[in-house]
Design a protein around this motif. Sequence first.
Motif, PDB file in Angstrom:
ATOM      1  N   LEU A 672       0.834  -1.188   0.000  1.00 41.15           N
ATOM      2  CA  LEU A 672       0.000   0.000   0.000  1.00 41.15           C
ATOM      3  C   LEU A 672       0.872   1.243   0.000  1.00 41.15           C
ATOM      4  N   ASN A 673       0.430   2.221  -0.733  1.00 41.65           N
ATOM      5  CA  ASN A 673       1.151   3.486  -0.820  1.00 41.65           C
ATOM      6  C   ASN A 673       0.139   4.608  -0.873  1.00 41.65           C
ATOM      7  N   THR A 674       0.520   5.792  -0.424  1.00 41.53           N
ATOM      8  CA  THR A 674      -0.380   6.938  -0.456  1.00 41.53           C
ATOM      9  C   THR A 674       0.155   7.981  -1.411  1.00 41.53           C
ATOM     10  N   SER A 675      -0.767   8.781  -1.922  1.00 38.89           N
ATOM     11  CA  SER A 675      -0.343   9.830  -2.851  1.00 38.89           C
ATOM     12  C   SER A 675       0.313  10.979  -2.126  1.00 38.89           C
ATOM     13  N   SER A 676       0.120  11.091  -0.797  1.00 42.59           N
ATOM     14  CA  SER A 676       0.741  12.161  -0.024  1.00 42.59           C
ATOM     15  C   SER A 676       1.042  11.611   1.365  1.00 42.59           C
ATOM     16  N   VAL A 679       0.034  13.414   4.774  1.00 43.19           N
ATOM     17  CA  VAL A 679      -1.376  13.618   5.155  1.00 43.19           C
ATOM     18  C   VAL A 679      -1.844  12.468   6.035  1.00 43.19           C
ATOM     19  N   VAL A 680      -1.667  11.231   5.561  1.00 42.07           N
ATOM     20  CA  VAL A 680      -2.033  10.050   6.352  1.00 42.07           C
ATOM     21  C   VAL A 680      -0.947   9.016   6.225  1.00 42.07           C
ATOM     22  N   SER A 681      -0.976   8.031   7.140  1.00 43.61           N
ATOM     23  CA  SER A 681      -0.102   6.866   7.038  1.00 43.61           C
ATOM     24  C   SER A 681      -0.975   5.632   6.969  1.00 43.61           C
ATOM     25  N   VAL A 682      -0.488   4.623   6.212  1.00 42.88           N
ATOM     26  CA  VAL A 682      -1.273   3.410   6.000  1.00 42.88           C
ATOM     27  C   VAL A 682      -0.450   2.219   6.450  1.00 42.88           C
ATOM     28  N   ALA A 683      -1.056   1.326   7.253  1.00 47.44           N
ATOM     29  CA  ALA A 683      -0.396   0.098   7.702  1.00 47.44           C
ATOM     30  C   ALA A 683      -1.274  -1.081   7.312  1.00 47.44           C
ATOM     31  N   TYR A 684      -0.673  -2.088   6.674  1.00 47.17           N
ATOM     32  CA  TYR A 684      -1.427  -3.247   6.197  1.00 47.17           C
ATOM     33  C   TYR A 684      -1.205  -4.406   7.155  1.00 47.17           C
ATOM     34  N   GLN A 685      -2.333  -5.027   7.592  1.00 43.11           N
ATOM     35  CA  GLN A 685      -2.293  -6.213   8.443  1.00 43.11           C
ATOM     36  C   GLN A 685      -2.618  -7.415   7.574  1.00 43.11           C
ATOM     37  N   PRO A 697      -0.958  15.436   9.911  1.00 42.66           N
ATOM     38  CA  PRO A 697      -1.098  16.768  10.505  1.00 42.66           C
ATOM     39  C   PRO A 697      -2.080  17.665   9.791  1.00 42.66           C
ATOM     40  N   ALA A 698      -2.417  17.433   8.538  1.00 44.69           N
ATOM     41  CA  ALA A 698      -3.279  18.378   7.798  1.00 44.69           C
ATOM     42  C   ALA A 698      -4.254  17.600   6.947  1.00 44.69           C
ATOM     43  N   PRO A 699      -5.518  18.097   6.817  1.00 45.49           N
ATOM     44  CA  PRO A 699      -6.498  17.415   5.963  1.00 45.49           C
ATOM     45  C   PRO A 699      -6.184  17.645   4.496  1.00 45.49           C
ATOM     46  N   ALA A 700      -6.505  16.657   3.729  1.00 44.35           N
ATOM     47  CA  ALA A 700      -6.263  16.786   2.281  1.00 44.35           C
ATOM     48  C   ALA A 700      -6.947  15.646   1.578  1.00 44.35           C
ATOM     49  N   PHE A 701      -7.013  15.795   0.274  1.00 44.78           N
ATOM     50  CA  PHE A 701      -7.543  14.724  -0.567  1.00 44.78           C
ATOM     51  C   PHE A 701      -6.371  13.872  -1.033  1.00 44.78           C
TER      52      PHE A 701
END
Length: 728
Positions: A672-676, A679-685, A697-701
């Motif tokens: 999994l990867n994010t475009s930014s 903005v968020v972090s993603v962890a796969y179980q 820290p900041a909202p975004a699309f």
Amino acid sequence: MVGTSIRYKVQKIRQGKITELSMPSDQYELQLQNNVWGPEGDPGRPVAVLAQDTSLVTAVQLGQSNLVLGHRSIRMQGASRLPNSTIYVVEPGYLGFTVHPGGRWVLETGRLYEITVEVLDKSGNKVYLSDNIHIETMLLAEFFEVLASSQNGSYHHVRATKRGQTAIEATLTSVVDQDGGVHTLRVPVWNQQEVEIHVPITLYPSILTFPWQPKTGAYQYTIKAHGGSGNFSWSSSSSVVATVTVKGVMTTGSDTGLSVIQAHDVQNPLHFGEMKVYVIEPSGMEFAPCPVEASLGQSLELPLRIHGLMPGGADEVVTLSDCSHFDLAVEMENQGVFQPLPGRLRPGPEHCSGVTVRAEAQGYTALLVSYKHGHIHLSARITIAAYLPLKAVDPSSVALVTLGSSKEMLFEGGPRPWVLEPSKFFRNVTSEDMDSVGLALFGPPAARNHQQHWILVTCQVLGEQVIALTVGNRPSITNPFPALEPAVVKFVCAPPSRLTLAPVYASPQLDLSCPLLQQNKQVVPVSSHRNPLLDLAAYDQQGRRFDNFSSLSVQWESTRPSLASIELDPPLQLVSRDDGSGQKKLHGLQAISVHQASGTTAISATATGYQKSHLDMARAKQPHHPLMPVSASIELMLVEDVRVSPEEVAIYNHPGVQAELHVREGSGYFFLNTSSADVVSVAYQEARGIATVSVGPAPAFLFVLVNRLWQKLALNFGWCVEQSLQIL
């Protein structure tokens, strides 16, 4: 000497005028008187006899006798003022040698000399040599050319011909009497003379010209002397113009004019060499013919000639030998192309000074050199150019193609068309064997910042050779010594040894490998809903990838056409792509049609030979042995697309808030990867198949990209499917 003769003459002096009397005479007669015999002499015989009709006195035995000139008049008999001469008859003691001119036995090649052999008695008195004696003289033909010799062998007119050391040998052997009888000496008299022969003395240079400077001794020059014995005495004809030291160091004086410098051989002052020194006012300046093009980082030496008028009013223009003390001003028309370097060029045979510049940036500029002193104003101008070094870009060293295929080679840099005569520019491409390849220059014009040269090389015969490109300008008046830049690459034409197949990834931003081990063999999962592209590459026996293999005839097969079949429309696409290092390699892109069914199938590609149309177009010769088939295959596992639910998630912007995403289908292994990432972090179980999203820290699309990941391997296998969702 006994047996030799001497003829006497009688001369009369009246009022300072000498006249010769004809003998015998009515008034005078010659008489031999007062014989004194030697220790073993015979008193019954005279010491010498006189022939009155010829005035010839011949020695008979050792001793002495007086020759008296008497007057036939009784009144004059016994007059003491009448001339007389004493004749000594002696034995020869030894031989001596003389040389003229110079009187020294240090000779010079090419000069004429008179060599005389003298006979002396034991007391050192010189013996008169008559024509009837015989002296054998040995002058080696290697060192002397004998031009003339006397009858008795005592005199020789010679020319010295060769440098070196030699000896002249002479032997007094016999006396010939009036009847022709040869009387050999009991003990021949022998001697030799050592001789040194040198080449003529020459001074280098033969002429030196210097500019007049107000300071005495502004210029010095060490004059080189060649030839002679090597030991010289130096002199100058005008010390106010130039002086010279005992070591041949010339120094200019305080006045203009001419001074003749001479170097005399100490061992024989007759031999000397000379040169001329002129001190004059400069009248003109120009650049000597020289290279005017330089590669970046290289230097150009720009020699200067400064002229002056010879003294004497003949309007003869000469080039100064040394003008290194001139205060020259250097200006560049275009700044930044060349950088002037400190110092001046040392004087040379064709120039008296000069400047050095270093190429800093590609381009042209005019360089102006000027000199001012009092009423003298001189200047010279020259155009110079800097260029990028010629180098091979693609390929950098080796190009590899199959028979009948071509390689578009790219070279960059090299001299550009000469700005003053662009028509002199040329490019020349050659190969070691012109019958094995086809060569053609082509391509777009030069780019704005550098010159590009494209060469199309076509393989006609299997083998390898060197392709050479030469770029430059032909000589011209303003560019007499143009720069020629060569560059070479190796061109290899060989059959393929192996093929490889790899999938083309849909997401170029993700450099992931997706092989999966299944039943001890690797399979590549791909979507059963999207037609994949397979990338075909060829390699030779050394593991090098082919730049072009378009001439190969490739057959494609699928083990399960119901799952995936070969797409013949469009056919195999041959695309040349940069491999990341500036080298372009051919990619064979084959479309595979999938039929929305899951399962495993093998796709294979086999090179069975060469396409005849390619060989004919390239004028390639058929190899003696047919191409051995080579093939490659790839196992494709067709799977459903990855599904992520929910597809859209809204999350409150707080560090404690998380969202769970369910990942299903696909292969079961994901990355999994994010475009930014900020903005968020993603962890796969992996065990739960859930991806946890934490707020940054900041909202975004943003998008979350989910890719099937099985195992990170170095091989470029696998098919990665991108799935996205929105998080607000």
